[in-house]
Design a protein around this motif. Structure first.
Motif, short mmCIF file in Angstrom:
data_model
loop_
_atom_site.label_atom_id
_atom_site.label_comp_id
_atom_site.label_asym_id
_atom_site.label_seq_id
_atom_site.Cartn_x
_atom_site.Cartn_y
_atom_site.Cartn_z
N ALA A 172 27.15 -24.42 -28.60
CA ALA A 172 26.64 -23.09 -28.96
C ALA A 172 25.31 -22.78 -28.29
CB ALA A 172 26.51 -22.97 -30.47
N ASP A 173 25.17 -21.53 -27.86
CA ASP A 173 23.90 -21.03 -27.34
C ASP A 173 22.98 -20.59 -28.48
OD1 ASP A 173 24.73 -21.11 -24.50
OD2 ASP A 173 26.14 -19.57 -25.16
N VAL A 174 23.60 -20.15 -29.58
CA VAL A 174 22.88 -19.71 -30.78
C VAL A 174 23.61 -20.28 -31.98
CG1 VAL A 174 22.18 -17.72 -32.20
CG2 VAL A 174 22.18 -17.53 -29.70
N VAL A 175 22.85 -20.76 -32.97
CA VAL A 175 23.43 -21.19 -34.24
C VAL A 175 22.83 -20.32 -35.33
CG1 VAL A 175 23.73 -23.08 -35.89
CG2 VAL A 175 23.73 -23.58 -33.43
N LEU A 176 23.70 -19.58 -36.02
CA LEU A 176 23.29 -18.79 -37.19
C LEU A 176 23.40 -19.70 -38.40
CD1 LEU A 176 25.13 -15.41 -36.55
CD2 LEU A 176 22.75 -15.98 -36.06
N LEU A 177 22.29 -19.93 -39.06
CA LEU A 177 22.23 -20.84 -40.20
C LEU A 177 22.16 -20.05 -41.50
CD1 LEU A 177 19.40 -23.03 -38.72
CD2 LEU A 177 21.77 -23.75 -38.93
N PRO A 178 22.94 -20.45 -42.51
CA PRO A 178 22.74 -19.83 -43.82
C PRO A 178 21.46 -20.35 -44.43
CG PRO A 178 24.37 -21.56 -43.97
CD PRO A 178 23.98 -21.47 -42.52
N GLY A 179 20.91 -19.62 -45.36
CA GLY A 179 19.70 -20.08 -46.03
C GLY A 179 19.41 -19.22 -47.24
N VAL B 70 20.60 -30.87 -27.17
CA VAL B 70 20.79 -29.44 -26.89
C VAL B 70 19.87 -28.64 -27.80
CG1 VAL B 70 23.15 -29.69 -26.03
CG2 VAL B 70 22.78 -29.28 -28.46
N HIS B 71 19.47 -27.47 -27.33
CA HIS B 71 18.48 -26.67 -28.05
C HIS B 71 18.90 -25.21 -28.15
CE1 HIS B 71 15.94 -30.20 -27.81
NE2 HIS B 71 16.26 -30.26 -26.53
N PRO B 72 19.96 -24.94 -28.92
CA PRO B 72 20.34 -23.54 -29.11
C PRO B 72 19.27 -22.81 -29.93
CG PRO B 72 21.54 -24.92 -30.64
CD PRO B 72 20.78 -25.85 -29.72
N ALA B 73 19.26 -21.49 -29.83
CA ALA B 73 18.38 -20.71 -30.69
C ALA B 73 18.91 -20.82 -32.12
CB ALA B 73 18.39 -19.25 -30.25
N LEU B 74 18.01 -21.07 -33.07
CA LEU B 74 18.37 -21.19 -34.48
C LEU B 74 17.90 -19.94 -35.20
CD1 LEU B 74 17.16 -24.88 -35.02
CD2 LEU B 74 19.46 -24.10 -34.40
N HIS C 123 13.28 -34.57 -42.38
CA HIS C 123 14.36 -34.23 -41.45
C HIS C 123 14.46 -32.73 -41.17
CE1 HIS C 123 16.20 -33.90 -45.47
NE2 HIS C 123 16.79 -32.85 -44.94
N ASP C 124 13.73 -31.90 -41.89
CA ASP C 124 13.82 -30.45 -41.72
C ASP C 124 13.23 -30.02 -40.38
OD1 ASP C 124 15.07 -30.04 -44.16
OD2 ASP C 124 13.18 -29.71 -45.22
N ARG C 125 13.85 -29.01 -39.78
CA ARG C 125 13.40 -28.46 -38.51
C ARG C 125 13.20 -26.95 -38.67
NH1 ARG C 125 12.40 -32.79 -38.13
NH2 ARG C 125 13.22 -34.43 -36.84
N PRO C 126 12.18 -26.40 -38.02
CA PRO C 126 11.98 -24.94 -38.12
C PRO C 126 13.04 -24.18 -37.33
CG PRO C 126 10.38 -25.90 -36.61
CD PRO C 126 11.15 -27.05 -37.21
N VAL C 127 13.30 -22.98 -37.77
CA VAL C 127 14.20 -22.08 -37.03
C VAL C 127 13.37 -21.27 -36.04
CG1 VAL C 127 15.85 -21.98 -38.94
CG2 VAL C 127 14.05 -20.24 -38.78
#
Length: 193
Positions: free
Chosen positions: A116-123, A152-156, A174-178
């Motif tokens: 994926a180039d972009v990952v849409l994350l629920p939150g 890989v570094h897709p946009a989050l 383990h949390d990462r910023p979007v």
């Protein structure tokens, strides 16, 4: 406790509130350069009073974007399938969890998200640093770890209601910023790692 508070506020939204917000969210998200250039987007199908995603998924498909949607595995990890329109979704009830709309077709495996180039994350919320508060099941923490391991570094990107962008949410190691949060009134960006 914090998760419960956000879910309580969402539970008060009417179907009209959710529908109106979904249309605006789709319009605003489609203006993101990351989505305009994406060939593959990993997303999810919203349920209940979550910020709606179906309008956005359909618009991406219309643009020719390959949209991947998750299927929940018994260990809470995610498998992925290609979205082929609303008719390609099946309602799946997982024991002890809410029913989810998942892709009914072929499954591509948990590593498919790495394309994926972009990952849409629920939150449930995002804070001023870009830290995301999820539902607590750990599925998307596994996705983020899988992306990191693959290098890989897709946009989050997270879709939220305006009231869910807050000053601070708790964070674990383990949390990462979007990279961005889209709300009905604005897009807010955070520094890329």
């Amino acid at each position: 406790m914090l998760r419960r508070e956000f879910l309580e506020v969402r539970s008060r939204l009417t179907a009209d509130d959710v529908g109106e917000a979904a249309a605006v969210l789709a319009e605003r998200a489609l203006e993101l350069p990351e989505l305009a250039q994406a060939r593959t987007v990993a997303a999810y199908v919203s349920v209940g009073s979550e910020p709606g995603t179906l309008a956005l998924l359909d618009a991406l498909r219309t643009r020719g974007v390959r949209v991947l949607l998750p299927g929940l595995l018994p260990d809470n990890d995610l498998d992925w399938g290609v979205y082929a329109g609303a008719g390609s979704l099946a309602r799946v009830r997982h024991s002890g969890k809410m029913a989810l709309l998942e892709p009914a077709g072929e499954r591509l495996g948990p590593d498919a998200v790495t394309t994926a180039d972009v990952v849409l994350l629920p939150g449930l919320a995002v804070d001023a640093r870009g830290m995301r508060l999820g539902r607590g099941g750990g599925s998307y923490d596994r996705v983020l770890a899988r992306l990191e391991r693959a290098g890989v570094h897709p946009a989050l990107v997270v879709l939220l209601y305006d009231s869910e962008v807050v000053a601070h949410v708790p964070e674990e190691a383990h949390d990462r910023p979007v990279h961005a949060v889209v709300t009905p009134s604005a897009v807010r960006r955070f520094g890329k790692d």
